[in-house]
Design an enzyme around this catalytic site. Structure first.
Site, PDB file in Angstrom:
ATOM      1  N   TYR A 114       0.828  -1.221   0.000  1.00  0.00           N
ATOM      2  CA  TYR A 114       0.000   0.000   0.000  1.00  0.00           C
ATOM      3  C   TYR A 114       0.860   1.268   0.000  1.00  0.00           C
ATOM      4  O   TYR A 114       0.450   2.309  -0.485  1.00  0.00           O
ATOM      5  CB  TYR A 114      -0.948  -0.042   1.197  1.00  0.00           C
ATOM      6  CG  TYR A 114      -2.242   0.711   0.983  1.00  0.00           C
ATOM      7  CD1 TYR A 114      -3.034   0.478  -0.137  1.00  0.00           C
ATOM      8  CD2 TYR A 114      -2.679   1.659   1.906  1.00  0.00           C
ATOM      9  CE1 TYR A 114      -4.214   1.165  -0.329  1.00  0.00           C
ATOM     10  CE2 TYR A 114      -3.864   2.348   1.724  1.00  0.00           C
ATOM     11  CZ  TYR A 114      -4.626   2.096   0.605  1.00  0.00           C
ATOM     12  OH  TYR A 114      -5.791   2.781   0.424  1.00  0.00           O
ATOM     13  N   LYS A 174      -3.626   8.042   3.070  1.00  0.00           N
ATOM     14  CA  LYS A 174      -4.804   7.716   3.894  1.00  0.00           C
ATOM     15  C   LYS A 174      -4.640   8.252   5.318  1.00  0.00           C
ATOM     16  O   LYS A 174      -5.617   8.675   5.946  1.00  0.00           O
ATOM     17  CB  LYS A 174      -5.042   6.200   3.924  1.00  0.00           C
ATOM     18  CG  LYS A 174      -5.622   5.649   2.634  1.00  0.00           C
ATOM     19  CD  LYS A 174      -6.932   6.307   2.262  1.00  0.00           C
ATOM     20  CE  LYS A 174      -7.607   5.644   1.079  1.00  0.00           C
ATOM     21  NZ  LYS A 174      -8.732   6.435   0.541  1.00  0.00           N
TER      22      LYS A 174
HETATM   23  P1  NAP Z   1     -12.668   3.194  -7.673  1.00  0.00           P
HETATM   24  O1  NAP Z   1     -13.902   2.547  -8.135  1.00  0.00           O
HETATM   25  O2  NAP Z   1     -11.519   3.234  -8.626  1.00  0.00           O
HETATM   26  O3  NAP Z   1     -13.010   4.665  -7.144  1.00  0.00           O
HETATM   27  C1  NAP Z   1     -12.038   5.671  -7.002  1.00  0.00           C
HETATM   28  C2  NAP Z   1     -12.605   6.898  -7.654  1.00  0.00           C
HETATM   29  O4  NAP Z   1     -11.767   8.049  -7.467  1.00  0.00           O
HETATM   30  C3  NAP Z   1     -12.771   6.713  -9.148  1.00  0.00           C
HETATM   31  O5  NAP Z   1     -14.092   7.057  -9.507  1.00  0.00           O
HETATM   32  C4  NAP Z   1     -11.760   7.689  -9.702  1.00  0.00           C
HETATM   33  O6  NAP Z   1     -12.051   8.157 -10.990  1.00  0.00           O
HETATM   34  C5  NAP Z   1     -11.888   8.778  -8.662  1.00  0.00           C
HETATM   35  N1  NAP Z   1     -10.871   9.820  -8.804  1.00  0.00           N
HETATM   36  C6  NAP Z   1      -9.532   9.662  -8.943  1.00  0.00           C
HETATM   37  N2  NAP Z   1      -8.957  10.867  -9.089  1.00  0.00           N
HETATM   38  C7  NAP Z   1      -9.948  11.796  -9.017  1.00  0.00           C
HETATM   39  C8  NAP Z   1     -10.001  13.203  -9.117  1.00  0.00           C
HETATM   40  N3  NAP Z   1      -8.888  13.948  -9.317  1.00  0.00           N
HETATM   41  N4  NAP Z   1     -11.202  13.838  -9.000  1.00  0.00           N
HETATM   42  C9  NAP Z   1     -12.326  13.130  -8.825  1.00  0.00           C
HETATM   43  N5  NAP Z   1     -12.362  11.780  -8.752  1.00  0.00           N
HETATM   44  C10 NAP Z   1     -11.176  11.127  -8.843  1.00  0.00           C
HETATM   45  O7  NAP Z   1     -12.089   2.459  -6.375  1.00  0.00           O
HETATM   46  P2  NAP Z   1     -12.712   2.272  -4.905  1.00  0.00           P
HETATM   47  O8  NAP Z   1     -11.919   1.172  -4.313  1.00  0.00           O
HETATM   48  O9  NAP Z   1     -14.190   2.198  -4.979  1.00  0.00           O
HETATM   49  O10 NAP Z   1     -12.255   3.591  -4.166  1.00  0.00           O
HETATM   50  C11 NAP Z   1     -13.177   4.453  -3.478  1.00  0.00           C
HETATM   51  C12 NAP Z   1     -12.560   4.864  -2.148  1.00  0.00           C
HETATM   52  O11 NAP Z   1     -12.534   3.725  -1.282  1.00  0.00           O
HETATM   53  C13 NAP Z   1     -11.121   5.362  -2.252  1.00  0.00           C
HETATM   54  O12 NAP Z   1     -10.932   6.403  -1.327  1.00  0.00           O
HETATM   55  C14 NAP Z   1     -10.349   4.129  -1.814  1.00  0.00           C
HETATM   56  O13 NAP Z   1      -9.042   4.432  -1.350  1.00  0.00           O
HETATM   57  C15 NAP Z   1     -11.250   3.652  -0.706  1.00  0.00           C
HETATM   58  N6  NAP Z   1     -11.014   2.288  -0.216  1.00  0.00           N
HETATM   59  C16 NAP Z   1     -10.916   1.253  -1.107  1.00  0.00           C
HETATM   60  C17 NAP Z   1     -10.677  -0.018  -0.634  1.00  0.00           C
HETATM   61  C18 NAP Z   1     -10.536  -1.158  -1.591  1.00  0.00           C
HETATM   62  O14 NAP Z   1      -9.977  -2.203  -1.198  1.00  0.00           O
HETATM   63  N7  NAP Z   1     -11.047  -1.051  -2.809  1.00  0.00           N
HETATM   64  C19 NAP Z   1     -10.539  -0.263   0.740  1.00  0.00           C
HETATM   65  C20 NAP Z   1     -10.636   0.807   1.636  1.00  0.00           C
HETATM   66  C21 NAP Z   1     -10.883   2.095   1.133  1.00  0.00           C
HETATM   67  P3  NAP Z   1     -11.362   7.414 -12.265  1.00  0.00           P
HETATM   68  O15 NAP Z   1     -11.821   6.008 -12.246  1.00  0.00           O
HETATM   69  O16 NAP Z   1     -11.874   8.166 -13.420  1.00  0.00           O
HETATM   70  O17 NAP Z   1      -9.877   7.528 -12.070  1.00  0.00           O
END
Ligand code: NAP
Length: 265
Positions: free
Chosen positions: A164, A171
């Site tokens: 990570y 984070k």
């Molecule tokens: P995801 O579907 O890829 O979502 C991340 C989003 O952030 C995407 O829609 C991405 O857009 C957007 N993004 C990136 N840069 C941006 C910007 N400059 N302005 C506006 N939007 C932007 O992945 P996810 O896992 O659901 O992530 C959502 C949140 O959950 C994140 O904070 C992630 O760190 C957190 N999280 C994830 C996990 C996991 O295991 N998946 C666990 C704990 C927390 P694009 O796709 O167009 O780049």
């Protein structure tokens, strides 16, 4: 997959107007949140940015009700400044905001590259993943005239993880930022909390080299077990924090990780 009940119009979030920022794909945590919020009676607006905006517009049609999709790059001052006007085209205020956004260059910052991560990329990761919570809160504040709830997503930053790397640092910054935003907006009745989810197979997670090792370990160590493909428990926790069920909770991090964080080994 966890099942949800459809209670449109009468649910936990009936009458709430909610912006979910960061919806790209049906695997996105933001998508599961938008779906759950609609099932619980909320009016939902979703956002994304750049080339993926077209994909978001397409997948929005799969939600129980097709929500308005607005363009929001959280690093673009013009997008942030015009956000209240764009929201006003669809809703007369906001009760909830979901920050489901993160980015860190997987080629330079993640998957064992910690000691080599260049500052420019670290700065971008911190801006997109942490500073943006403050930026989004400030942009939405004028629309939250009756107070409300802001909820973000973290991956427990209280310890170092394999793979990570600099996203863990981003984070940690997000977790601290959420406490400061909670401090500064509390007087306006705006609560700010995070959900610390376990690993979920989203586009962002798949981009992290070596993240699968973490996913496999999670399922065996979490006392409740863990399904990497099921974002519904996470979405439900976000929904609960958006609802009126936590009126005295702010600056908090709720773990939705099968209990992994509480185990020493
Ligand atoms: P995801 O579907 O890829 O979502 C991340 C989003 O952030 C995407 O829609 C991405 O857009 C957007 N993004 C990136 N840069 C941006 C910007 N400059 N302005 C506006 N939007 C932007 O992945 P996810 O896992 O659901 O992530 C959502 C949140 O959950 C994140 O904070 C992630 O760190 C957190 N999280 C994830 C996990 C996991 O295991 N998946 C666990 C704990 C927390 P694009 O796709 O167009 O780049």
């Amino acid at each position: 997959m966890t099942e949800t009940t459809s209670t449109t119009g009468t649910g936990l979030l009936a009458g709430k107007r909610i912006l979910v920022a960061g919806v790209t794909h049906p695997s996105s945590i933001g998508y599961a949140v938008a779906e759950f919020a609609q099932q619980q009676g909320a009016t939902v607006i979703i956002s994304n940015f750049g080339r993926a905006l077209r994909i978001t517009e397409r997948i929005a049609k799969r939600l129980p009700e097709t929500p308005p999709v607005i363009e929001l790059d959280v690093t673009d001052p013009d997008h942030l400044e015009t956000l209240p006007d764009k929201l006003a085209e669809h809703v007369d205020g906001l009760d909830g905001v979901v920050h489901s956004i993160a980015f860190g260059n997987p080629e330079t910052l993640l998957g064992g590259k910690f000691m080599d991560g260049p500052w420019e990329d670290v700065a971008q990761a911190v801006q997109v993943s942490a500073y943006s919570l403050k930026a989004l809160a400030a942009a939405c504040r004028p629309a939250m005239t009756d107070g409300g709830s802001i909820v973000g997503l973290t991956f427990d930053a209280s310890q170092a993880w394999p793979a990570y790397d600099w996203m863990g640092v981003a984070k940690a910054a997000l977790e601290s930022t959420s406490r400061y935003v909670a401090r500064d907006l509390g007087a306006e009745g705006i609560r700010v909390n995070l959900v610390a989810a376990g690993p979920l197979r989203t586009i962002a997670a798949k981009a992290i080299p070596g993240f699968t090792d973490l996913e496999e370990m999670w399922a065996t160590r979490a006392p409740l077990g863990w399904d990497n493909d099921d974002a519904v428990p996470t979405a439900r926790a976000v929904g609960a924090l958006l609802s009126d069920l936590f009126p005295a909770t702010t600056g908090e991090i709720v773990h939705v990780d099968g209990g992994f964080h509480a185990m020493g080994a």
